[in-house]
Design an enzyme around this catalytic site. Structure first.
Site, PDB file in Angstrom:
ATOM      1  N   ASN A 102       0.772   4.629   1.650  1.00  0.00           N
ATOM      2  CA  ASN A 102       0.251   5.357   2.796  1.00  0.00           C
ATOM      3  C   ASN A 102       0.289   6.915   2.885  1.00  0.00           C
ATOM      4  OD1 ASN A 102      -0.417   2.926   3.650  1.00  0.00           O
ATOM      5  ND2 ASN A 102       1.434   2.638   5.088  1.00  0.00           N
ATOM      6  N   GLU A 106      -4.694   4.845   3.043  1.00  0.00           N
ATOM      7  CA  GLU A 106      -3.822   3.621   2.725  1.00  0.00           C
ATOM      8  C   GLU A 106      -4.305   2.894   1.319  1.00  0.00           C
ATOM      9  OE1 GLU A 106      -1.856  -0.115   5.025  1.00  0.00           O
ATOM     10  OE2 GLU A 106      -3.240   1.202   5.951  1.00  0.00           O
ATOM     11  N   THR A 116       1.004  -1.115   0.026  1.00  0.00           N
ATOM     12  CA  THR A 116       0.118   0.061  -0.106  1.00  0.00           C
ATOM     13  C   THR A 116       0.846   1.451  -0.121  1.00  0.00           C
ATOM     14  OG1 THR A 116      -0.084   0.008   2.442  1.00  0.00           O
ATOM     15  CG2 THR A 116      -2.095  -1.186   1.175  1.00  0.00           C
TER      16      THR A 116
END
Length: 305
Positions: free
Chosen positions: A206, A252, A204
């Site tokens: 963020n 995220e 991910t």
């Protein structure tokens, strides 16, 4: 575009100015800005968006006030509209009590305004006593034109930042996009996270959002992510990641079919729909299974776009 945030300002060239908070840069705001650009071009004036920071409602609401876009996002959006100068005038208690006549003099004299464009509901100064009539009268004395622009309606209802905030909190992203003239988004620099997503094969990107930015309720969303002028399908979790005992609210994003390193890079995450509420899972394996389901659902929805 020049950006100023100092109260000790003035102009040495004649200007066309629009006044307002411009939270969201929605269709109504864009109409004001377009008019300013047209007048500036017609009369060879400098085009200025004169706004305020922090948002005046921050001073008059007992609860914390959240803006649709962060100051940085707002600056980007206004810059894309081709304005010469953005002023984020410091809004203080002293300024809130300025007599409207004094502020009008400041705009026409020190800011050398020759064309002033305002919305039909714009009020200013102490007790919000300043309005179009006051500005029109003052402007005529100083050889300036004051133009009132009527609001934009959608389905018979006025387009407003208040309405857009309600749509975001109700997860009505199609309506939000229609009122904004663009998809609601979060823009920011990718930070180094816990790398839990990478460990379960769902890396991910963020972002820590601006502290006073309005975010949708915690949950998983259908998004598209823009990086380096390319658009990627994605899913985005907003929340504190309770499964891994997260403490800070983050944005995220898992970007589909993407393998580049993004730490320190800027991305824009645009919201298209809602998938599910955020929840705490009993294990990382359960979280991994749920993300697989989220991704599958996202692909199904994107296939129908």
């Amino acid at each position: 575009m020049i950006v100023l945030n100092d109260k000790n300002i003035g102009e040495n060239k004649f200007t066309a100015i629009t006044l307002g908070n411009f939270d969201g840069i929605h269709l109504g705001h864009q109409k004001l800005i377009s008019a300013v650009k047209d007048y500036a071009e017609k009369y060879s004036l400098k085009s200025i968006v004169f706004s305020f920071y922090p948002h005046p409602k921050s001073f008059f609401n007992s609860e914390k006030f959240y803006t649709i876009f962060s100051p940085y996002e707002k600056e980007k959006l206004i810059g894309e509209l081709g304005i010469d100068e953005l002023i984020e005038y410091p809004f203080t208690y002293d300024f809130a009590n300025v007599e409207p006549e004094d502020f009008a003099d400041f705009i026409f004299d020190k800011m050398k305004c020759k064309v002033l464009v305002i919305g039909d509901d714009y009020c200013f100064g102490k007790n919000r006593r300043g309005n179009f009539s006051l500005l029109k009268e003052t402007g005529s004395k100083k050889g300036a034109e004051v133009v009132e622009i009527y609001s934009v309606n959608d389905s018979g209802i006025r387009v407003s930042s208040t309405r857009i905030r309600e749509c975001i909190m109700e997860k009505k992203f199609e309506e939000t996009a229609r009122l904004l003239g663009k998809h609601y988004f979060v823009l920011g620099e990718v930070i180094d996270g816990k790398k839990i997503g990478r460990k379960i094969n769902f890396p991910t990107a963020n972002i820590i959002p601006y502290k006073n930015k309005l975010l949708p309720p915690d949950g998983v969303y259908l998004t598209k992510t823009i990086y380096d002028n390319n658009i990627y399908k994605s899913i985005t979790n907003i929340g504190k990641n309770p499964t891994v005992e997260g403490k800070e609210r983050t944005v995220e994003t898992h970007i589909f079919n993407f393998n580049e390193e993004l730490y320190g890079k800027e991305i824009k995450v645009c919201f298209y729909g809602f998938i599910r509420n955020e929840c705490k899972f009993t294990s990382i394996d359960d979280l991994k299974k749920q993300i697989s389901e989220d991704k599958k659902k996202a692909f199904e929805i994107f296939a129908n776009f």
